[in-house]
Design an enzyme around this catalytic site. Structure first.
Site, short mmCIF file in Angstrom:
data_model
loop_
_atom_site.label_atom_id
_atom_site.label_comp_id
_atom_site.label_asym_id
_atom_site.label_seq_id
_atom_site.Cartn_x
_atom_site.Cartn_y
_atom_site.Cartn_z
N SER A 37 0.80 -1.23 0.00
CA SER A 37 0.00 0.00 0.00
C SER A 37 0.83 1.28 0.00
O SER A 37 0.34 2.33 -0.42
CB SER A 37 -0.94 0.02 1.21
OG SER A 37 -0.21 -0.14 2.41
N ASP A 324 -3.90 7.88 8.04
CA ASP A 324 -4.84 7.03 8.76
C ASP A 324 -4.06 6.29 9.84
O ASP A 324 -2.95 6.70 10.19
CB ASP A 324 -5.60 6.09 7.81
CG ASP A 324 -4.70 5.13 7.03
OD1 ASP A 324 -3.53 4.95 7.44
OD2 ASP A 324 -5.15 4.54 6.04
N HIS A 327 -0.97 4.43 7.53
CA HIS A 327 -0.22 5.00 6.41
C HIS A 327 0.16 6.46 6.63
O HIS A 327 -0.67 7.25 7.08
CB HIS A 327 -1.04 4.90 5.12
CG HIS A 327 -1.46 3.51 4.79
ND1 HIS A 327 -2.72 3.02 5.11
CD2 HIS A 327 -0.79 2.50 4.19
CE1 HIS A 327 -2.80 1.76 4.72
NE2 HIS A 327 -1.65 1.41 4.17
#
Length: 349
Positions: A37, A324, A327
């Site tokens: 990610s 978040d 991340h």
């Protein structure tokens, strides 16, 4: 006559200096990225997985405010590095169904949020394993050959910068499912050996300039602090950070050996120390908050828990190291890229 010779020499020096400056942008034709990610720019959007972020408030600081499938408020390192290389401001996701052949020329990312070196990681999350990303890479090279010829494909393979970024999901999640087979040290070693095997396979497919990110201090992400850091203290999950350090201790010398063994350049890129220092000393880097994310209350919010219905999302994400609960924010990514890239890119040009 002497004046003409001097002028001619000055012109030659100016031309060579200009060529050297231009060369920094032209010697690397594309950026090709594999991983999770951190580098995903939308490959998960059309997958049957719960790990998605193509909805607000993700992307609130992206150009136009669009939620593109990047796990951040804005751009991610694949974009920022592509910009640093003078290629483009954003790097397209290979799985984007609207990509045209010419969109492939400056590079793509195959990264898929939630994946890892352990094949079980991708299976648990229903995302694209790093090993399947290699299959898509072969398809990508075939497309380059078909549309632009063998020479262009050869140029991309030999001169592009290839980045491999993974391990966080393996360490933070899959280890728990593998604990009956490994202790913490042997699992970290297994992941590092898998990373080396991945680089060998990538090199065998023709890549010659390969950088591999270290593990990050994943025990310090807000979610890990909330779940494992103590109700009141919310400290870093030290056993998890120790696993990350063990992964790095195994990976770094192995990549150095590989660099000596294989032709081309193979780099170990130490991200751990920079991010850890940012988390421990946020004000030094211009941040205000390091122990929770901007989205929601910043303690657990990730993916669908980070949504536009949550009224607690901060207004100034650039003050936060984390977007978040897992991340970093675009600004944090920018600080990391600015701190590290010049040091390592000098070895690639």
């Amino acid at each position: 006559m002497k004046i003409q010779i001097v002028l001619f020499a000055l012109v030659l020096i100016a031309v060579e200096a200009n060529a050297a400056t231009q060369g920094k942008n032209t010697t690397i034709p594309a950026l090709i990225v594999f991983g999770d990610s951190i580098m995903d720019t939308g490959n998960n959007n059309n997958l049957p997985t719960l790990l998605k972020c193509n909805f607000p408030p993700y992307g609130k600081d992206y150009p136009g405010g669009f939620a593109t499938g990047r796990f951040s408020d804005g751009r991610v390192p694949s974009d920022l590095i592509a910009e640093k290389l003078g290629l483009a401001k954003t790097l397209p996701a290979y799985m984007n169904p609207y990509l045209k052949p010419e969109d492939l020329l400056k590079g793509v990312t195959f990264a898929s949020g939630g994946t890892g070196y352990d094949p079980l990681t991708a299976k648990i999350m229903s995302v694209i394993s790093v090993w399947d990303q290699l299959i898509y890479f072969k398809e990508y090279i075939s497309k380059i050959k078909r549309h632009f010829g063998e020479e262009k494909a050869k140029d991309i393979l030999e001169h592009s910068f290839f980045l491999v970024v993974s391990s966080s999901n393996d360490l933070a999640h899959t280890y728990l499912a593998q604990a009956h087979r490994y202790d913490r040290t042997s699992y970290a070693n297994f992941l590092a050996d898998s990373a080396v095997h991945f680089v060998r396979k990538l090199h065998k497919l023709g890549a010659r300039k390969i950088g591999v990110f270290s593990a990050v201090p994943v025990g310090c992400v807000p979610l890990q602090r909330t779940v494992f850091g103590g109700f009141f203290t919310r400290g870093c999950n030290q056993p998890l950070n120790n696993m990350a350090k063990q992964f790095n201790a195994r990976l770094s010398p192995a990549l150095d050996s590989l660099d000596k063994e294989l032709d081309g350049v193979i780099l170990y890129i130490n991200v751990y120390d920079t991010l850890f220092d940012m988390i421990q000393h946020p004000k030094k880097y211009g941040f205000e908050v390091a122990d929770r994310g901007c989205c929601g209350k910043g303690l657990l919010a990730i993916s669908y828990l980070c949504n536009s219905l949550n009224p607690f999302t901060c207004s100034n994400s650039s003050a936060y190291i984390f977007w978040d609960s897992y991340h970093p924010s675009e600004r944090a990514y920018q600080v990391i890229v600015d701190n590290l890239l010049d040091k390592y890119l000098s070895k690639v040009y």
